[in-house]
Design a protein around this motif. Structure first.
Motif, PDB file in Angstrom:
ATOM      1  N   VAL A 139      34.157  21.561 -36.356  1.00 16.84           N
ATOM      2  CA  VAL A 139      34.991  20.712 -35.493  1.00 16.84           C
ATOM      3  C   VAL A 139      36.071  21.555 -34.820  1.00 16.84           C
ATOM      4  N   GLU A 140      36.648  22.497 -35.584  1.00 20.05           N
ATOM      5  CA  GLU A 140      37.650  23.409 -35.000  1.00 20.05           C
ATOM      6  C   GLU A 140      37.084  24.205 -33.824  1.00 20.05           C
ATOM      7  N   LEU A 141      35.850  24.701 -33.996  1.00 21.74           N
ATOM      8  CA  LEU A 141      35.239  25.515 -32.932  1.00 21.74           C
ATOM      9  C   LEU A 141      34.942  24.655 -31.697  1.00 21.74           C
ATOM     10  N   ILE A 142      34.539  23.420 -31.928  1.00 21.93           N
ATOM     11  CA  ILE A 142      34.294  22.524 -30.803  1.00 21.93           C
ATOM     12  C   ILE A 142      35.618  22.194 -30.117  1.00 21.93           C
ATOM     13  N   ALA A 143      36.638  21.922 -30.925  1.00 20.65           N
ATOM     14  CA  ALA A 143      37.954  21.607 -30.352  1.00 20.65           C
ATOM     15  C   ALA A 143      38.479  22.793 -29.534  1.00 20.65           C
ATOM     16  N   ALA A 144      38.236  24.009 -30.014  1.00 20.30           N
ATOM     17  CA  ALA A 144      38.693  25.198 -29.278  1.00 20.30           C
ATOM     18  C   ALA A 144      37.983  25.296 -27.930  1.00 20.30           C
ATOM     19  N   SER A 145      36.692  24.954 -27.898  1.00 22.98           N
ATOM     20  CA  SER A 145      35.987  24.915 -26.615  1.00 22.98           C
ATOM     21  C   SER A 145      36.602  23.858 -25.708  1.00 22.98           C
ATOM     22  N   GLY A 146      36.986  22.735 -26.294  1.00 20.17           N
ATOM     23  CA  GLY A 146      37.582  21.654 -25.512  1.00 20.17           C
ATOM     24  C   GLY A 146      38.891  22.063 -24.845  1.00 20.17           C
ATOM     25  N   VAL A 147      39.702  22.833 -25.573  1.00 21.01           N
ATOM     26  CA  VAL A 147      40.983  23.291 -25.011  1.00 21.01           C
ATOM     27  C   VAL A 147      40.742  24.182 -23.794  1.00 21.01           C
ATOM     28  N   LYS A 148      39.756  25.069 -23.916  1.00 20.08           N
ATOM     29  CA  LYS A 148      39.425  25.965 -22.790  1.00 20.08           C
ATOM     30  C   LYS A 148      38.911  25.155 -21.604  1.00 20.08           C
ATOM     31  N   GLN A 149      38.050  24.198 -21.925  1.00 17.09           N
ATOM     32  CA  GLN A 149      37.433  23.436 -20.845  1.00 17.09           C
ATOM     33  C   GLN A 149      38.474  22.595 -20.098  1.00 17.09           C
ATOM     34  N   GLU A 150      39.413  22.077 -20.863  1.00 20.26           N
ATOM     35  CA  GLU A 150      40.496  21.301 -20.252  1.00 20.26           C
ATOM     36  C   GLU A 150      41.246  22.162 -19.235  1.00 20.26           C
ATOM     37  N   ARG A 151      41.520  23.407 -19.591  1.00 18.94           N
ATOM     38  CA  ARG A 151      42.226  24.333 -18.676  1.00 18.94           C
ATOM     39  C   ARG A 151      41.439  24.514 -17.389  1.00 18.94           C
ATOM     40  N   VAL A 152      40.120  24.623 -17.522  1.00 16.92           N
ATOM     41  CA  VAL A 152      39.284  24.787 -16.334  1.00 16.92           C
ATOM     42  C   VAL A 152      39.378  23.539 -15.453  1.00 16.92           C
ATOM     43  N   TYR A 153      39.233  22.374 -16.069  1.00 24.66           N
ATOM     44  CA  TYR A 153      39.242  21.128 -15.278  1.00 24.66           C
ATOM     45  C   TYR A 153      40.544  20.939 -14.517  1.00 24.66           C
ATOM     46  N   ARG A 154      41.658  21.328 -15.130  1.00 24.44           N
ATOM     47  CA  ARG A 154      42.952  21.147 -14.459  1.00 24.44           C
ATOM     48  C   ARG A 154      43.056  21.999 -13.190  1.00 24.44           C
ATOM     49  N   ARG A 155      42.265  23.072 -13.151  1.00 22.83           N
ATOM     50  CA  ARG A 155      42.366  23.971 -11.984  1.00 22.83           C
ATOM     51  C   ARG A 155      41.295  23.707 -10.936  1.00 22.83           C
ATOM     52  N   ILE A 156      40.397  22.761 -11.200  1.00 25.61           N
ATOM     53  CA  ILE A 156      39.324  22.491 -10.224  1.00 25.61           C
ATOM     54  C   ILE A 156      39.866  22.092  -8.839  1.00 25.61           C
ATOM     55  N   PRO A 157      40.942  21.282  -8.759  1.00 28.63           N
ATOM     56  CA  PRO A 157      41.428  20.924  -7.414  1.00 28.63           C
ATOM     57  C   PRO A 157      41.793  22.148  -6.562  1.00 28.63           C
ATOM     58  N   ASN A 158      42.235  23.223  -7.199  1.00 25.17           N
ATOM     59  CA  ASN A 158      42.586  24.444  -6.443  1.00 25.17           C
ATOM     60  C   ASN A 158      41.373  25.074  -5.769  1.00 25.17           C
ATOM     61  N   LEU A 159      40.179  24.736  -6.231  1.00 23.49           N
ATOM     62  CA  LEU A 159      38.969  25.384  -5.718  1.00 23.49           C
ATOM     63  C   LEU A 159      38.425  24.690  -4.472  1.00 23.49           C
ATOM     64  N   TYR A 160      38.923  23.485  -4.220  1.00 25.91           N
ATOM     65  CA  TYR A 160      38.386  22.698  -3.102  1.00 25.91           C
ATOM     66  C   TYR A 160      38.993  23.124  -1.772  1.00 25.91           C
ATOM     67  N   HIS A 161      38.183  23.162  -0.743  1.00 20.64           N
ATOM     68  CA  HIS A 161      38.708  23.209   0.621  1.00 20.64           C
ATOM     69  C   HIS A 161      37.784  22.373   1.501  1.00 20.64           C
ATOM     70  N   GLU A 162      38.321  21.895   2.612  1.00 20.75           N
ATOM     71  CA  GLU A 162      37.526  21.048   3.496  1.00 20.75           C
ATOM     72  C   GLU A 162      36.312  21.825   3.963  1.00 20.75           C
ATOM     73  N   GLY A 163      35.166  21.182   3.932  1.00 14.27           N
ATOM     74  CA  GLY A 163      33.946  21.828   4.406  1.00 14.27           C
ATOM     75  C   GLY A 163      33.162  22.531   3.313  1.00 14.27           C
ATOM     76  N   ILE A 164      33.701  22.575   2.096  1.00 14.14           N
ATOM     77  CA  ILE A 164      32.991  23.244   0.986  1.00 14.14           C
ATOM     78  C   ILE A 164      31.764  22.402   0.611  1.00 14.14           C
ATOM     79  N   THR A 165      30.694  23.073   0.223  1.00 17.84           N
ATOM     80  CA  THR A 165      29.507  22.346  -0.238  1.00 17.84           C
ATOM     81  C   THR A 165      29.588  22.132  -1.748  1.00 17.84           C
ATOM     82  N   ASP A 166      28.730  21.232  -2.214  1.00 22.59           N
ATOM     83  CA  ASP A 166      28.695  20.962  -3.659  1.00 22.59           C
ATOM     84  C   ASP A 166      28.376  22.229  -4.449  1.00 22.59           C
TER      85      ASP A 166
END
Lengths: 391, 391
Positions: A139-166
């Motif tokens: 559970v600790e190892l899964i939770a540690a992955s979750g903390v990392k993934q949360e950091r990634v998700y918070r930064r996803i808006p920075n990756l967007y620009h108008e006209g970007i494809t999926d």
């Protein structure tokens, strides 16, 4: 032949003992005196590392290790072998469990012939059940992955620009995940999944049916891998669902959030809110002793009550589940599905993904990874759940 | 149930016929009247698309399609099924070939029981032999992947900066590959490989033995996936080997080039030159009718003559081959190994990777993907072969 003193076992003795005791219960249920493991996934489970070879677990006593590769592991702890015919089991089990759901038919024939004295039985379903209840370390190892993934998700808006494809957005999310430590390989059970690191589904592409056992679809870039992003530009009015596998520790989280260039039409917003409400309700309900199927029925019922059933878990092709266990593999037990007989236990880790596909908008909803505790589901993927508007 | 008119078959009728004629020769060799395919790889081979289900190929007549998912394919051309028990073979073959090297033991038991009238035989080795000789269209798709991959390799020096780690460089190469159209999923045969998009091996990490059947090693970032980059900073005096899988079209190329921050010591440079010389020699030798093993022996002999055998195909753990077939999967037939009985045929596609691991420097050498022609090996991965110095 290289000799050195790298210990084979990377788990603590007590952690291995805890896992072996689960496996031994599984063996008893399979009526087996011995269990011979060959898959990377289960070798990793019982040793904390991956090697090519076999681990033998007798009903009592220490496990035996048979190593093909790397040769550097074949020292005092382990027997070096080049082929399965070199495996010797000193206790000559009368009933031997193999991973028959995983091993190929040809390999099973060859391996069975090595133990003519043993009746061969299928250990796979019992192993899967044992692994469905995680140890505190897991559970600790899964939770540690979750903390990392949360950091990634918070930064996803920075990756967007108008006209970007999926797919361009997906590639930047993959890069960000890798820089955060994502290991880049995702294990699955069975042969009906092929995983990308992340799936970005923009607009109605989310509703294109795929061959795979995923909740959502997507046409993909090529007929050889027909799933996920299809290269279309992300447009205002459409939803952008990001469903990523977070393998940062050998143990995975599974997480989805919805983004959009502009606020979505009320039906889509309402469906997204319903997804969050389903998760809130499940968090409360998901206690030890509860049947997995009741979580599914609750989710379906809430979708019906909100007059959203038509869009629930897909529109053109519906997924038959609303959640799934995960850990070393992305699809472990239990499945949260209408006909599941599974009863939740403390230590189950499940991803819940009540999603909706809205015509002209695309997929909305969230997915969280949870551990089952006495108080209900505890979330391991904590990032804001509302639709995030880009810019 | 959705009905529409998407044709199931995405190959031209003549291309499918060409492939079926190969498979029928395979069936005759297996003594089978019918062949039932279940793997994504072989379904893609015979239809040009991936679905979950089965394809039945009788000794004469049209194939039959049985589709589980996506449901959108189950129309006039194909029979919708939910489970294998719904498969009906009108010609009731007396001997039925299944992919027994791929299907799990449990699934094989279940599937065999559907055809109590048939003797079940293993079609896998014959299918692999049939697929080892590519059609002109397949060679085109591999060549197209090679062109894309070459573009990526030419831009790798732009990604380097002083102080970059092996994994950081790998992540940027993965991103570049994806932006160039790399599909991000890599199929392998058997269960002894787990693939990243690219492996970057800097310095002596290349010599760390792995569990996998790869030519080179690497300790990796985590004990759950112990291969490849381990996070160390790339240093002057060390070699940086970039071994990438190029899946841009459903068909793969495999390519390796060596980079370095500064010129390498003479022993390493000499080994790299020997790798190139081995490729030149193989290009000349690799004609239809030549035994695959003679290519291996030539490579080993050239390494010995140059007094480099100690470093050839690894130092602490040696790989037992110098090349391998590839196409839909990264490890197809033929294997270029000392005991291979395979005789090269026009249309074989092979990756040749004579590599050396030099103490204190790391891995040097190249890998190219070739098609066997009447004139010898024709290279499909054309980028400069000399060691590229960063900056």
């Amino acid at each position: 032949m290289t000799t050195n003193t790298t210990p084979l076992l990377l788990l603590s003795a007590s952690e291995q003992e805890l896992r072996m005791s689960k496996l031994r219960k599984a063996m008893e249920r399979a009526g087996a005196d011995g269990l011979l493991i060959h898959s990377y996934v289960n070798i990793y489970y019982i040793t904390g590392r991956v090697f090519t070879g076999y681990v033998y677990i007798p009903l009592s006593g220490s496990p035996l290790y048979f190593v093909k590769r790397p040769v550097s592991l074949a020292h005092a702890d382990a027997t070096a072998i080049r082929k399965p015919e070199q495996i010797e089991l000193p206790d000559r089990p009368s009933t031997l469990a193999l991973e028959l759901d995983t091993i190929s038919y040809s390999d099973a024939q060859r391996l069975s012939a090595v133990f003519p004295y043993a009746k061969i039985v299928n250990g796979s379903p019992y192993l899967a059940e044992a692994r469905a209840v995680k140890t505190p370390l897991e559970v600790e190892l899964i939770a540690a992955s979750g903390v990392k993934q949360e950091r990634v998700y918070r930064r996803i808006p920075n990756l967007y620009h108008e006209g970007i494809t999926d797919i361009e957005l997906q590639i930047e999310i993959e890069r960000l995940s890798r820089l955060e430590g994502c290991l880049g390989v995702f294990r699955t059970a069975g042969d009906t999944m092929e995983l990308f690191m992340a799936n970005v589904l923009a607009g109605e592409n989310a509703d294109t049916p795929t061959p795979y056992d995923f909740a959502m679809g997507g046409g993909g870039l090529d007929t050889s891998i027909p799933v996920g992003a299809d290269g279309t530009v992300i447009r205002a009015g459409e939803a952008v669902m990001v469903d990523a596998n977070g393998n940062y520790t050998g143990y995975m989280t599974d997480m989805t959030r919805t983004f959009a260039p502009r606020p979505l039409k009320p039906l889509a917003q309402r469906a997204h809110d319903c997804s969050i409400a389903i998760c809130r309700k499940a968090e409360e309900m998901g206690k030890p002793g509860v049947e997995a199927s009741t979580i599914y029925h609750m989710a379906e019922e809430m979708a019906r009550e909100a007059d959203l059933y038509n869009y629930f878990m897909g529109h053109r092709q519906k997924a038959g589940f609303v959640g799934h266990g995960l850990g070393i593999e992305i699809n472990e037990l239990p499945v949260i599905a209408p006909r599941s007989k599974y009863i939740l236990q403390e230590g189950n880790v499940i991803a819940l993904e009540p999603k909706f596909v809205i015509p002209e908008v695309g997929a909305v909803g969230i997915e969280n990874t949870y551990v089952v505790t006495a108080d209900g589901l505890k979330c391991l993927t904590n990032a804001p759940e509302q639709i995030v508007i880009f810019e």
